[in-house]
Design a protein around this motif. Structure first.
Motif, PDB file in Angstrom:
ATOM      1  N   SER A  39       0.829  -1.211   0.000  1.00  0.00           N
ATOM      2  CA  SER A  39       0.000   0.000   0.000  1.00  0.00           C
ATOM      3  C   SER A  39       0.858   1.255   0.000  1.00  0.00           C
ATOM      4  O   SER A  39       0.484   2.280  -0.584  1.00  0.00           O
ATOM      5  CB  SER A  39      -0.947   0.003   1.206  1.00  0.00           C
ATOM      6  OG  SER A  39      -0.260   0.276   2.421  1.00  0.00           O
ATOM      7  N   LEU A  40       2.027   1.201   0.649  1.00  0.00           N
ATOM      8  CA  LEU A  40       2.947   2.342   0.637  1.00  0.00           C
ATOM      9  C   LEU A  40       3.494   2.555  -0.774  1.00  0.00           C
ATOM     10  O   LEU A  40       3.581   3.687  -1.259  1.00  0.00           O
ATOM     11  CB  LEU A  40       4.104   2.112   1.609  1.00  0.00           C
ATOM     12  CG  LEU A  40       3.762   1.811   3.072  1.00  0.00           C
ATOM     13  CD1 LEU A  40       5.040   1.634   3.881  1.00  0.00           C
ATOM     14  CD2 LEU A  40       2.906   2.913   3.682  1.00  0.00           C
ATOM     15  N   LEU A  41       3.874   1.462  -1.408  1.00  0.00           N
ATOM     16  CA  LEU A  41       4.369   1.532  -2.783  1.00  0.00           C
ATOM     17  C   LEU A  41       3.297   2.073  -3.722  1.00  0.00           C
ATOM     18  O   LEU A  41       3.572   2.928  -4.578  1.00  0.00           O
ATOM     19  CB  LEU A  41       4.823   0.145  -3.235  1.00  0.00           C
ATOM     20  CG  LEU A  41       5.246  -0.007  -4.695  1.00  0.00           C
ATOM     21  CD1 LEU A  41       6.431   0.883  -5.021  1.00  0.00           C
ATOM     22  CD2 LEU A  41       5.570  -1.477  -4.987  1.00  0.00           C
ATOM     23  N   GLN A  42       2.079   1.609  -3.546  1.00  0.00           N
ATOM     24  CA  GLN A  42       0.986   2.075  -4.401  1.00  0.00           C
ATOM     25  C   GLN A  42       0.719   3.561  -4.189  1.00  0.00           C
ATOM     26  O   GLN A  42       0.387   4.274  -5.139  1.00  0.00           O
ATOM     27  CB  GLN A  42      -0.273   1.256  -4.114  1.00  0.00           C
ATOM     28  CG  GLN A  42      -0.167  -0.184  -4.599  1.00  0.00           C
ATOM     29  CD  GLN A  42      -1.313  -1.059  -4.126  1.00  0.00           C
ATOM     30  OE1 GLN A  42      -1.940  -0.783  -3.099  1.00  0.00           O
ATOM     31  NE2 GLN A  42      -1.587  -2.129  -4.857  1.00  0.00           N
ATOM     32  N   ARG A  43       0.877   4.033  -2.956  1.00  0.00           N
ATOM     33  CA  ARG A  43       0.704   5.468  -2.693  1.00  0.00           C
ATOM     34  C   ARG A  43       1.779   6.269  -3.425  1.00  0.00           C
ATOM     35  O   ARG A  43       1.509   7.314  -4.027  1.00  0.00           O
ATOM     36  CB  ARG A  43       0.775   5.735  -1.186  1.00  0.00           C
ATOM     37  CG  ARG A  43       0.720   7.206  -0.791  1.00  0.00           C
ATOM     38  CD  ARG A  43      -0.625   7.848  -1.090  1.00  0.00           C
ATOM     39  NE  ARG A  43      -0.595   9.270  -0.757  1.00  0.00           N
ATOM     40  CZ  ARG A  43      -0.858   9.762   0.461  1.00  0.00           C
ATOM     41  NH1 ARG A  43      -1.177   8.945   1.464  1.00  0.00           N
ATOM     42  NH2 ARG A  43      -0.821  11.062   0.671  1.00  0.00           N
ATOM     43  N   SER A  44       3.008   5.770  -3.391  1.00  0.00           N
ATOM     44  CA  SER A  44       4.100   6.435  -4.099  1.00  0.00           C
ATOM     45  C   SER A  44       3.821   6.491  -5.595  1.00  0.00           C
ATOM     46  O   SER A  44       3.962   7.547  -6.234  1.00  0.00           O
ATOM     47  CB  SER A  44       5.416   5.699  -3.835  1.00  0.00           C
ATOM     48  OG  SER A  44       6.467   6.229  -4.615  1.00  0.00           O
ATOM     49  N   MET A  45       3.411   5.371  -6.164  1.00  0.00           N
ATOM     50  CA  MET A  45       3.118   5.339  -7.592  1.00  0.00           C
ATOM     51  C   MET A  45       1.925   6.223  -7.920  1.00  0.00           C
ATOM     52  O   MET A  45       1.905   6.911  -8.943  1.00  0.00           O
ATOM     53  CB  MET A  45       2.866   3.895  -8.037  1.00  0.00           C
ATOM     54  CG  MET A  45       4.097   3.002  -7.914  1.00  0.00           C
ATOM     55  SD  MET A  45       3.872   1.358  -8.660  1.00  0.00           S
ATOM     56  CE  MET A  45       2.545   0.703  -7.647  1.00  0.00           C
ATOM     57  N   GLY A  46       0.943   6.238  -7.036  1.00  0.00           N
ATOM     58  CA  GLY A  46      -0.228   7.083  -7.237  1.00  0.00           C
ATOM     59  C   GLY A  46       0.100   8.560  -7.202  1.00  0.00           C
ATOM     60  O   GLY A  46      -0.600   9.381  -7.826  1.00  0.00           O
ATOM     61  N   ASP A  47       1.161   8.894  -6.481  1.00  0.00           N
ATOM     62  CA  ASP A  47       1.618  10.286  -6.426  1.00  0.00           C
ATOM     63  C   ASP A  47       2.481  10.651  -7.641  1.00  0.00           C
ATOM     64  O   ASP A  47       3.022  11.758  -7.715  1.00  0.00           O
ATOM     65  CB  ASP A  47       2.413  10.543  -5.144  1.00  0.00           C
ATOM     66  CG  ASP A  47       1.521  10.598  -3.907  1.00  0.00           C
ATOM     67  OD1 ASP A  47       0.287  10.711  -4.061  1.00  0.00           O
ATOM     68  OD2 ASP A  47       2.070  10.538  -2.780  1.00  0.00           O
ATOM     69  N   GLY A  48       2.641   9.715  -8.558  1.00  0.00           N
ATOM     70  CA  GLY A  48       3.406   9.985  -9.774  1.00  0.00           C
ATOM     71  C   GLY A  48       4.901   9.866  -9.606  1.00  0.00           C
ATOM     72  O   GLY A  48       5.670  10.384 -10.437  1.00  0.00           O
ATOM     73  N   CYS A  49       5.340   9.191  -8.546  1.00  0.00           N
ATOM     74  CA  CYS A  49       6.776   9.079  -8.275  1.00  0.00           C
ATOM     75  C   CYS A  49       7.394   7.859  -8.953  1.00  0.00           C
ATOM     76  O   CYS A  49       6.738   6.830  -9.126  1.00  0.00           O
ATOM     77  CB  CYS A  49       7.020   8.975  -6.771  1.00  0.00           C
ATOM     78  SG  CYS A  49       6.590  10.446  -5.810  1.00  0.00           S
ATOM     79  N   TYR A  50       8.656   8.002  -9.323  1.00  0.00           N
ATOM     80  CA  TYR A  50       9.485   6.860  -9.696  1.00  0.00           C
ATOM     81  C   TYR A  50       9.810   6.174  -8.379  1.00  0.00           C
ATOM     82  O   TYR A  50      10.464   6.751  -7.503  1.00  0.00           O
ATOM     83  CB  TYR A  50      10.747   7.328 -10.405  1.00  0.00           C
ATOM     84  CG  TYR A  50      11.593   6.217 -10.972  1.00  0.00           C
ATOM     85  CD1 TYR A  50      11.186   5.513 -12.101  1.00  0.00           C
ATOM     86  CD2 TYR A  50      12.813   5.890 -10.399  1.00  0.00           C
ATOM     87  CE1 TYR A  50      11.971   4.497 -12.636  1.00  0.00           C
ATOM     88  CE2 TYR A  50      13.606   4.882 -10.922  1.00  0.00           C
ATOM     89  CZ  TYR A  50      13.177   4.185 -12.049  1.00  0.00           C
ATOM     90  OH  TYR A  50      13.954   3.187 -12.580  1.00  0.00           O
ATOM     91  N   SER A  51       9.335   4.934  -8.190  1.00  0.00           N
ATOM     92  CA  SER A  51       9.219   4.362  -6.844  1.00  0.00           C
ATOM     93  C   SER A  51      10.313   3.356  -6.529  1.00  0.00           C
ATOM     94  O   SER A  51      10.515   2.370  -7.246  1.00  0.00           O
ATOM     95  CB  SER A  51       7.845   3.716  -6.687  1.00  0.00           C
ATOM     96  OG  SER A  51       6.832   4.711  -6.842  1.00  0.00           O
ATOM     97  N   VAL A  52      10.991   3.616  -5.426  1.00  0.00           N
ATOM     98  CA  VAL A  52      12.104   2.800  -4.953  1.00  0.00           C
ATOM     99  C   VAL A  52      11.707   2.143  -3.635  1.00  0.00           C
ATOM    100  O   VAL A  52      11.219   2.810  -2.719  1.00  0.00           O
ATOM    101  CB  VAL A  52      13.363   3.656  -4.721  1.00  0.00           C
ATOM    102  CG1 VAL A  52      14.523   2.798  -4.233  1.00  0.00           C
ATOM    103  CG2 VAL A  52      13.738   4.417  -5.987  1.00  0.00           C
ATOM    104  N   THR A  53      11.915   0.847  -3.540  1.00  0.00           N
ATOM    105  CA  THR A  53      11.726   0.117  -2.281  1.00  0.00           C
ATOM    106  C   THR A  53      13.070  -0.455  -1.859  1.00  0.00           C
ATOM    107  O   THR A  53      13.839  -0.928  -2.703  1.00  0.00           O
ATOM    108  CB  THR A  53      10.720  -1.034  -2.448  1.00  0.00           C
ATOM    109  OG1 THR A  53       9.461  -0.507  -2.857  1.00  0.00           O
ATOM    110  CG2 THR A  53      10.539  -1.789  -1.146  1.00  0.00           C
ATOM    111  N   SER A  54      13.361  -0.395  -0.570  1.00  0.00           N
ATOM    112  CA  SER A  54      14.567  -1.053  -0.068  1.00  0.00           C
ATOM    113  C   SER A  54      14.163  -2.206   0.837  1.00  0.00           C
ATOM    114  O   SER A  54      13.130  -2.156   1.517  1.00  0.00           O
ATOM    115  CB  SER A  54      15.466  -0.075   0.692  1.00  0.00           C
ATOM    116  OG  SER A  54      14.829   0.375   1.872  1.00  0.00           O
TER     117      SER A  54
END
Length: 284
Positions: A39-54
């Motif tokens: 859900s955190l990743l989806q929020r990042s993508m929903g905000d239009g960000c290039y999304s990085v997870t560590s």
């Protein structure tokens, strides 16, 4: 999804993305991923960000070697989850890449928040958290940092660190994701037996009842009754259960008029430590 093991390669790639106009969103995790992380990743993508997870199980935030050893590690399943969710970049460093051979603790002031509640029960925990988050932020240099509300105290410590360092990173605190029975999703839940995992919903049920009573009953009385109820459950031991100022974590005896109020708890269930919280009054 691009997977990086080394900080230098990650930084070079992200610099190229920034030069191309990308905004970077970052989700730091310790792996054993579940729907809450996604859900955190989806929020990042929903905000239009290039999304990085560590994914990095940080040894400096464990004050108990056995707890570190038992922390679930499911890298294959984690990679599959992230790929299916559409993650752009996964950073999976080894300890040597994060700490350059020396496990260090952050000297950034934490305003006393690190000595309360989780900090009191797990000495040094938040120094380890602040230290590794600082290092990860220096590597990723995100525009937005996404963290879950379940670790509420952690989000306050990180926000204070960002303010102290005058960072331009925006911390986005995202709602708790719960299992069907109400139990807050956590990587530690896999250590519970199916029966205990189902029964652990009583933690959330007790919190909902306590929060509903907070406007009409004395807070210390509600806290005591709630602790007694949870401690009466087989295999349960309450570390803390209480109403706190939503910004300072000062214990409250009456409804606040300023910062809002959060109900926080930590409960041992058959040797597994479970955290949960409810924002009873949110003045954000």
């Amino acid at each position: 999804m691009i997977v990086f093991k080394w900080k230098s390669d990650l930084m070079q790639h992200l610099n190229e993305r920034r030069e191309g106009g990308s905004k970077i969103g970052f989700v730091p995790t310790m792996g054993a991923l579940h729907a809450g992380h996604i859900s955190l990743l989806q929020r990042s993508m929903g905000d239009g960000c290039y999304s990085v997870t560590s994914i990095f199980v940080n040894p400096t935030q464990f004050n108990n070697a056995e707890d570190l050893e038992k922390y679930p590690r499911t890298s294959g399943a984690d990679i599959a989850l992230l790929e299916a969710a559409g993650c752009d970049v996964l950073y999976m460093p080894e300890v040597v890449d994060i700490y350059d051979g020396k496990e260090e603790m952050s000297e950034i002031p934490r305003g006393g928040l690190d000595t309360l509640l989780e900090g009191a029960s797990r000495p040094g925990h938040f120094a380890g958290v602040a230290g590794v988050v600082r290092i990860l932020l220096e590597a990723v240099r995100p525009d937005k940092l996404y963290m879950g509300q379940k670790d509420y105290q952690q989000t306050l410590v990180v926000q204070q660190m960002l303010e102290h360092t005058q960072s331009k990173v925006q911390l986005v605190r995202c709602p708790i994701v719960r299992e069907d029975n109400g139990l807050a999703m956590s990587s530690r839940n896999v250590r519970l037996s199916p029966e205990m995992r189902e029964h652990a919903c009583c933690i959330y049920q007790t919190m909902v009842k306590a929060a509903a009573q907070s406007a009409r009953r004395e807070l210390p009385v509600i806290e005591q009754e709630s602790k007694e109820h949870l401690n009466s459950q087989p295999g349960y031991e309450v570390d803390y259960f209480g109403f706190y100022d939503a910004m300072t974590l000062e214990p409250l005896r009456h409804l606040p008029s300023g910062n809002g109020m959060v109900l926080l708890t930590a409960v041992w269930v058959n040797g597994v430590r479970l955290l949960d919280n409810i924002l009873v009054q949110d003045n954000d």
